[in-house]
Design an enzyme around this catalytic site. Structure first.
Site, PDB file in Angstrom:
ATOM      1  N   ARG A  24      50.958   2.330 -23.131  1.00 42.45           N
ATOM      2  CA  ARG A  24      50.354   2.886 -21.914  1.00 42.45           C
ATOM      3  C   ARG A  24      50.865   2.191 -20.660  1.00 42.45           C
ATOM      4  O   ARG A  24      51.046   2.828 -19.616  1.00 42.45           O
ATOM      5  CB  ARG A  24      48.825   2.780 -22.006  1.00 42.45           C
ATOM      6  N   ASP A 318      42.561   2.116 -37.653  1.00 45.16           N
ATOM      7  CA  ASP A 318      43.801   1.549 -38.198  1.00 45.16           C
ATOM      8  C   ASP A 318      43.539   0.408 -39.180  1.00 45.16           C
ATOM      9  O   ASP A 318      44.477  -0.131 -39.768  1.00 45.16           O
ATOM     10  CB  ASP A 318      44.688   1.037 -37.058  1.00 45.16           C
TER      11      ASP A 318
HETATM   12  C1  S3P Z   1      46.152   5.105 -30.958  1.00 37.63           C
HETATM   13  C2  S3P Z   1      45.206   5.953 -31.446  1.00 37.63           C
HETATM   14  C3  S3P Z   1      44.934   6.120 -32.889  1.00 37.63           C
HETATM   15  C4  S3P Z   1      45.538   5.003 -33.717  1.00 37.63           C
HETATM   16  C5  S3P Z   1      46.937   4.674 -33.289  1.00 37.63           C
HETATM   17  C6  S3P Z   1      46.960   4.241 -31.832  1.00 37.63           C
HETATM   18  C7  S3P Z   1      46.358   5.034 -29.509  1.00 37.63           C
HETATM   19  O1  S3P Z   1      45.479   7.344 -33.312  1.00 37.63           O
HETATM   20  O2  S3P Z   1      45.524   5.327 -35.081  1.00 37.63           O
HETATM   21  O3  S3P Z   1      47.473   3.637 -34.065  1.00 37.63           O
HETATM   22  O4  S3P Z   1      47.019   4.084 -29.032  1.00 37.63           O
HETATM   23  O5  S3P Z   1      45.853   5.910 -28.796  1.00 37.63           O
HETATM   24  P1  S3P Z   1      44.667   8.743 -33.178  1.00 37.63           P
HETATM   25  O6  S3P Z   1      44.537   9.066 -31.751  1.00 37.63           O
HETATM   26  O7  S3P Z   1      45.528   9.746 -33.890  1.00 37.63           O
HETATM   27  O8  S3P Z   1      43.358   8.505 -33.860  1.00 37.63           O
END
Ligand code: S3P
Length: 441
Positions: A24, A318
């Site tokens: 981000r 995760d």
């Molecule tokens: C993340 C959101 C999660 C997570 C990924 C990182 C993020 O995924 O599993 O490792 O940085 O927004 P999802 O949005 O598919 O749940």
């Protein structure tokens, strides 16, 4: 990689920067005119792919030292059309957030990734960005490679995210940046909120209301983002591995300093404490509006299996692979429900954990939306088997930890994916007392 039963783990584990926040920081920096300075950036493959992508969209992205980066962005709506295909490697977060960020600019871009990313659903992002006026052309089933044609005259959108996904929420918010008027995103369950926090930090007008239908986030489009300094905290999802290993290896006592305990990320640590783990939060403090602590984890032979509250899933999504490793060492059953999103991560994580645990003498039960692990407690995990990492860093690291606490070594067919999020994992764990070795077989 072969993970032999470890000697007691002791010392300080300085884990890398947060992957979610690192992606981000680069993307928002690229959408801001002026210099965004970042320290503590995770220099794993996933984030490096996002840095390269931001250069391809016209930003200047400069590495100045270890984890220290400067981004000179192009401003909201200022992305240039990339001259070549954007390869996001293994990174679902990278590709989905970047698709959102470019969807409301009059350019087109073609995205691809490794075999894991090319099998993951993109429809969850292309659906909402089409509401802004973008179009997408991917493989059958909404798979990469895929070309996104950004909207020439974007309209703002009101979108209810149909699954708990911070990536989808973030893609919609980033698309909303270049749409005139108010874009509204509604999520039934709160997911990690780094995008919202960072947008506010860059000066975007953002309102968040907790209502009966969920969290309602209202973003005013076409803001002038102000460059800022971002100190990326260490990643709780990486901290999870040394913490878990210390809990299951006899005689261990480690400290993992400076871990963000944002409630949208800290579900694993609460769950481990519910299981009876000797895990304490030391020096609780606030850094840049986020709760931060040093985690101290000690060998915990008394841990008991529990039913993990399903509403906690978004805050530890995760961490189920490493939780199932701890569960194998606890006494009794640990039941994880409401986890079907695990089937569309870097791998099908329910299947990957189930097969690897069985191969190492641990009984499991599995349903579409559930994984249950029967812990061996004092009988200990036999180990001695092989697990397949399936291009998934968290699966590889989870089985490395399983071997540390097992009676016999656990073999992992491919440890390469660990470099996507935790490039120093092997050295860091061996420095604490693990015995990870590479096999030439
Ligand atoms: C993340 C959101 C999660 C997570 C990924 C990182 C993020 O995924 O599993 O490792 O940085 O927004 P999802 O949005 O598919 O749940």
């Amino acid at each position: 990689m072969i993970s032999h039963p470890a000697t007691p783990l002791r010392g300080i584990a300085e884990v890398p920067g947060d992957k979610s926040i690192s992606h981000r920081a680069l993307i928002l920096g690229a959408l801001t005119v002026g210099e965004t300075r970042i320290s503590g950036l995770l220099e794993g493959e996933d984030v490096l792919a996002t840095a390269a992508a931001m250069r391809a969209f016209g930003a200047d992205v400069i590495r100045e030292g270890d984890g220290v980066w400067a981004v000179h962005g192009v401003g909201v709506g200022g992305f240039a059309e990339p001259e070549d295909v954007i390869d996001c490697g293994n990174a679902g977060t990278g590709v989905r957030l970047i698709m959102g960020a470019m969807a409301t600019s009059p350019i087109r871009a073609t995205f691809t990734g490794d075999a894991s990313l090319r099998s993951r659903p993109m429809g969850r992002v292309t659906g909402p960005i089409e509401l802004f006026g973008a179009a997408s052309y991917g493989r059958t089933g909404g798979l990469l490679p895929m070309t996104v044609v950004g909207a020439r005259n974007p309209v703002p959108v009101r979108y209810r995210v149909p699954m708990p996904s911070a990536q989808v929420k973030s893609a919609v918010l980033l698309a909303g940046l270049n749409a005139p008027g108010e874009t509204v995103v509604i999520e039934a369950e709160a997911t990690r909120d780094h995008t919202e926090r960072m947008l506010a930090g860059f000066g975007a007008a953002l309102a968040i209301d907790d209502t009966a239908e969920g969290r309602v986030i209202t973003l005013t489009g076409q803001p002038e983002l102000r460059p800022t300094e971002i100190a990326v905290p260490r990643d709780p999802s990486s901290a999870a591995f040394p913490v878990a290993a210390a809990l299951i290896v006899e005689g261990s006592d480690i400290t993992v300093p400076n871990i963000g305990l944002n409630p949208t990320r800290a579900g694993l640590f609460e769950t481990l404490r519910d299981m009876g783990a000797d895990l304490t939060y030391e020096n609780m403090r606030e850094v840049a509006g986020e709760p931060v602590a040093d985690l101290r984890a000690r060998f915990s032979p008394e841990m008991k299996g529990i039913e993990v509250p399903p509403e906690r899933a978004p805050s530890m999504i995760d961490e189920y692979p490493i939780l199932s490793v701890v569960a194998a060492s606890a006494e009794g059953q640990t039941v994880m429900r409401g986890v079907k999103e695990l089937r569309v991560k870097e791998s099908d994580r329910i299947d990957a954990m189930a097969r690897g645990l069985e191969a190492n003498g641990v009984s499991i039960e599995e349903e579409d939306d559930m994984l249950s692990v029967t812990g061996l407690g004092p009988k200990r995990v036999p180990g001695g088997g092989e697990a397949s990492s399936r291009l998934d860093h968290r699966i590889a690291m989870a089985f490395a930890c399983l071997g540390m606490g097992a009676k016999a070594a656990v073999r992992i067919d491919d440890a390469g994916p660990i470099a996507t999020s935790f490039p120093v994992f092997e050295d860091l764990m061996n420095g604490l007392g693990a015995r990870l070795a590479r096999s030439n077989r």
